[in-house]
Design a protein around this motif. Structure first.
Motif, PDB file in Angstrom:
ATOM      1  N   SER A   9      44.275  47.180  38.958  1.00  0.00           N
ATOM      2  CA  SER A   9      42.971  46.758  39.456  1.00  0.00           C
ATOM      3  C   SER A   9      43.123  45.645  40.488  1.00  0.00           C
ATOM      4  N   VAL A  10      42.056  45.429  41.250  1.00  0.00           N
ATOM      5  CA  VAL A  10      42.063  44.348  42.236  1.00  0.00           C
ATOM      6  C   VAL A  10      42.289  43.008  41.548  1.00  0.00           C
ATOM      7  N   GLN A  11      41.633  42.814  40.396  1.00  0.00           N
ATOM      8  CA  GLN A  11      41.756  41.541  39.686  1.00  0.00           C
ATOM      9  C   GLN A  11      43.194  41.288  39.234  1.00  0.00           C
ATOM     10  N   SER A  12      43.832  42.305  38.658  1.00  0.00           N
ATOM     11  CA  SER A  12      45.213  42.144  38.183  1.00  0.00           C
ATOM     12  C   SER A  12      46.161  41.881  39.344  1.00  0.00           C
ATOM     13  N   ALA A  13      45.944  42.602  40.443  1.00  0.00           N
ATOM     14  CA  ALA A  13      46.787  42.403  41.625  1.00  0.00           C
ATOM     15  C   ALA A  13      46.597  41.005  42.198  1.00  0.00           C
ATOM     16  N   ALA A  14      45.353  40.533  42.198  1.00  0.00           N
ATOM     17  CA  ALA A  14      45.069  39.195  42.724  1.00  0.00           C
ATOM     18  C   ALA A  14      45.742  38.122  41.883  1.00  0.00           C
ATOM     19  N   ILE A  15      45.758  38.311  40.573  1.00  0.00           N
ATOM     20  CA  ILE A  15      46.436  37.351  39.695  1.00  0.00           C
ATOM     21  C   ILE A  15      47.912  37.243  40.062  1.00  0.00           C
ATOM     22  N   GLU A  16      48.535  38.390  40.329  1.00  0.00           N
ATOM     23  CA  GLU A  16      49.960  38.408  40.673  1.00  0.00           C
ATOM     24  C   GLU A  16      50.240  37.601  41.942  1.00  0.00           C
ATOM     25  N   VAL A  17      49.466  37.839  43.001  1.00  0.00           N
ATOM     26  CA  VAL A  17      49.753  37.162  44.271  1.00  0.00           C
ATOM     27  C   VAL A  17      49.361  35.688  44.221  1.00  0.00           C
ATOM     28  N   LEU A  18      48.311  35.353  43.467  1.00  0.00           N
ATOM     29  CA  LEU A  18      47.917  33.948  43.355  1.00  0.00           C
ATOM     30  C   LEU A  18      48.953  33.154  42.551  1.00  0.00           C
ATOM     31  N   SER A  22      32.168  36.694  33.853  1.00  0.00           N
ATOM     32  CA  SER A  22      33.013  36.170  32.770  1.00  0.00           C
ATOM     33  C   SER A  22      32.909  34.664  32.591  1.00  0.00           C
ATOM     34  N   GLY A  23      32.372  33.969  33.595  1.00  0.00           N
ATOM     35  CA  GLY A  23      32.217  32.523  33.483  1.00  0.00           C
ATOM     36  C   GLY A  23      33.550  31.816  33.308  1.00  0.00           C
ATOM     37  N   ASP A  24      33.619  30.916  32.318  1.00  0.00           N
ATOM     38  CA  ASP A  24      34.841  30.144  32.079  1.00  0.00           C
ATOM     39  C   ASP A  24      36.008  31.005  31.608  1.00  0.00           C
ATOM     40  N   LYS A  25      35.716  32.221  31.167  1.00  0.00           N
ATOM     41  CA  LYS A  25      36.782  33.108  30.705  1.00  0.00           C
ATOM     42  C   LYS A  25      37.451  33.853  31.856  1.00  0.00           C
ATOM     43  N   SER A  26      36.867  33.775  33.042  1.00  0.00           N
ATOM     44  CA  SER A  26      37.476  34.427  34.203  1.00  0.00           C
ATOM     45  C   SER A  26      38.760  33.697  34.587  1.00  0.00           C
ATOM     46  N   PRO A  27      39.791  34.424  34.976  1.00  0.00           N
ATOM     47  CA  PRO A  27      41.032  33.763  35.403  1.00  0.00           C
ATOM     48  C   PRO A  27      40.915  33.140  36.790  1.00  0.00           C
ATOM     49  N   PHE A  28      39.781  33.382  37.460  1.00  0.00           N
ATOM     50  CA  PHE A  28      39.622  32.916  38.837  1.00  0.00           C
ATOM     51  C   PHE A  28      38.574  31.808  38.950  1.00  0.00           C
ATOM     52  N   VAL A  29      38.730  30.995  39.985  1.00  0.00           N
ATOM     53  CA  VAL A  29      37.693  30.044  40.384  1.00  0.00           C
ATOM     54  C   VAL A  29      37.538  30.159  41.897  1.00  0.00           C
ATOM     55  N   LYS A  30      36.312  29.972  42.358  1.00  0.00           N
ATOM     56  CA  LYS A  30      36.042  29.989  43.792  1.00  0.00           C
ATOM     57  C   LYS A  30      36.088  28.553  44.296  1.00  0.00           C
ATOM     58  N   VAL A  31      36.961  28.289  45.272  1.00  0.00           N
ATOM     59  CA  VAL A  31      37.142  26.918  45.746  1.00  0.00           C
ATOM     60  C   VAL A  31      36.623  26.706  47.160  1.00  0.00           C
ATOM     61  N   GLY A  32      36.085  27.754  47.754  1.00  0.00           N
ATOM     62  CA  GLY A  32      35.550  27.662  49.103  1.00  0.00           C
ATOM     63  C   GLY A  32      35.003  29.014  49.502  1.00  0.00           C
ATOM     64  N   PRO A  33      34.440  29.134  50.713  1.00  0.00           N
ATOM     65  CA  PRO A  33      33.924  30.417  51.168  1.00  0.00           C
ATOM     66  C   PRO A  33      35.000  31.498  51.136  1.00  0.00           C
ATOM     67  N   GLN A  34      34.831  32.491  50.262  1.00  0.00           N
ATOM     68  CA  GLN A  34      35.755  33.615  50.119  1.00  0.00           C
ATOM     69  C   GLN A  34      37.186  33.156  49.816  1.00  0.00           C
ATOM     70  N   THR A  35      37.322  32.005  49.183  1.00  0.00           N
ATOM     71  CA  THR A  35      38.636  31.453  48.845  1.00  0.00           C
ATOM     72  C   THR A  35      38.717  31.266  47.336  1.00  0.00           C
ATOM     73  N   PHE A  36      39.813  31.757  46.734  1.00  0.00           N
ATOM     74  CA  PHE A  36      39.923  31.788  45.280  1.00  0.00           C
ATOM     75  C   PHE A  36      41.261  31.215  44.816  1.00  0.00           C
ATOM     76  N   ALA A  37      41.264  30.736  43.570  1.00  0.00           N
ATOM     77  CA  ALA A  37      42.480  30.231  42.939  1.00  0.00           C
ATOM     78  C   ALA A  37      42.454  30.645  41.475  1.00  0.00           C
ATOM     79  N   LEU A  38      43.593  30.497  40.807  1.00  0.00           N
ATOM     80  CA  LEU A  38      43.644  30.760  39.375  1.00  0.00           C
ATOM     81  C   LEU A  38      43.106  29.551  38.623  1.00  0.00           C
ATOM     82  N   ARG A  39      42.348  29.806  37.590  1.00  0.00           N
ATOM     83  CA  ARG A  39      41.692  28.729  36.852  1.00  0.00           C
ATOM     84  C   ARG A  39      42.689  27.739  36.261  1.00  0.00           C
TER      85      ARG A  39
END
Length: 351
Positions: free
Chosen positions: A2-11, A55-72
């Motif tokens: 999935s996109v989410q799993s792939a994003a976790i890997e690269v982040l 998912s709220g706080d359970k999401s592995p991601f956080v948004k830190v800027g416009p279209q910019t994400f990091a791992l929680r």
């Protein structure tokens, strides 16, 4: 994958926040995910944002800027992430005004009638509005409300690339932008007008699937949760579904139809009727188009005895895309102006 799993890997590998475009590039290059569209970054951004919202706080991601994400759980998140994770204060209820004028309209009316093309202090503006009976409020601090709403109006219009109605002159002084004539502000507005026009033309060049993904990204940025593009067949004319969340209290299921139509090819009433007939239980409808709506479509959408259908035309769509930084990037020059109260000499003591 999935996109989410792939994003976790690269982040994890990057160890720092990444823009959606960079995430999309890395996961495609690594063979972790494949996109059939021309705007994979839009898909990535929409999926990650939707994951955060649902998912709220359970999401592995956080948004830190416009279209910019990091791992929680990342320790490399920059300082502004704290503002993303901090609880959002509920906005105070707006003070009631009379039937004619809001705080913003009162400010403009006072400046036009009493400003003499010179800035006025927000306290004086409020005093005049109350004195004339244009502003009726039960609030105890109308001056603060006036200033806050004017500043909010300026920032909102700037985010949309519009020429703000008001100009902030420092130390609480406010003027009208129309007094500035054809100076720098006028040139900026002319430039942004061309950007809006170019953005609208690019929307028309997108493939239907890409356009639907873009709309899903915009809806996610606007506060929709569980945003999902429907399958190409069997959707009954509905392209995107999601839940509009207001203040984490009100949740409205929305069924969205998108129409990438050329200008002057307006949406007609039968399209509105089709969308209404395709709504599921407890759903409301929304039609988004790059063109506009006929008078008949607008009338049909607002029928009092039927489920209301919200309408978003091409101009509104472009404004919202710019406000949320989708398809554009902001370039902010430093603009300095003389402080109206700086070194003002008494003419009787002039050298």
């Amino acid at each position: 994958m999935s996109v989410q799993s792939a994003a976790i890997e690269v982040l994890k590998k990057a160890g720092k926040p990444l823009h959606a475009a960079e995430i999309a590039k890395l996961i495609i290059e690594a063979g972790l995910w494949k996109s059939d569209g021309k705007t994979p970054e839009a898909t990535v951004s929409a999926r990650l944002y939707s994951d955060i919202k649902s998912s709220g706080d359970k999401s592995p991601f956080v948004k830190v800027g416009p279209q910019t994400f990091a791992l929680r759980d990342s320790t490399e998140i920059e300082g502004d992430t704290a503002s993303v994770l901090a609880p959002v204060e509920k906005p105070s209820k707006p003070h009631p005004t009379n039937a004619g004028f809001s705080f913003i309209d009162c400010a403009q009316k006072v400046l036009e009638e009493f400003g003499g093309k010179k800035p006025m202090h927000y306290k004086e503006i409020t005093e005049k509005a109350l004195e004339k009976g244009w502003l009726v409020t039960s609030g105890k601090t109308p001056e603060a409300s006036m200033y806050a709403q004017v500043i909010t109006e300026i920032k909102r219009q700037q985010k949309r690339g519009e020429r703000p109605r008001f100009v902030q002159h420092g130390r609480g002084y406010i003027g009208l932008s129309q007094w500035m004539g054809r100076g720098l502000a006028f040139q900026i507005e002319q430039h942004n007008h061309q950007v809006r026009k170019a953005l609208r033309e690019r929307l028309l060049s997108m493939k239907p699937g890409e356009f639907e993904e873009l709309i899903s990204q915009l809806l996610a940025e606007m506060g929709f949760e569980m945003v999902e593009v429907t399958k190409l067949s069997g959707d009954g004319g509905i392209d995107v579904r999601g839940t509009l969340v207001v203040g984490d209290v009100v949740r409205i299921k929305m069924a969205v139809q998108v129409k990438k139509w050329k200008l002057k090819n307006n949406i007609l009433a039968p399209v509105v009727q089709q969308v209404r007939g395709s709504l599921g239980a407890h759903e409301q409808g929304l039609i988004i188009t790059t063109s506009d709506f006929s008078a008949g479509a607008i009338k049909e959408a607002a029928q009092p005895d039927k489920t209301p259908i919200a309408l978003m035309n091409g101009e509104q769509l472009v404004m919202l895309l710019m406000e949320h930084g989708i398809g554009v990037h902001r370039s902010t020059p430093d603009l300095f102006e003389i402080d109206e109260e700086f070194a003002v000499k008494d003419p009787n003591h002039a050298n």
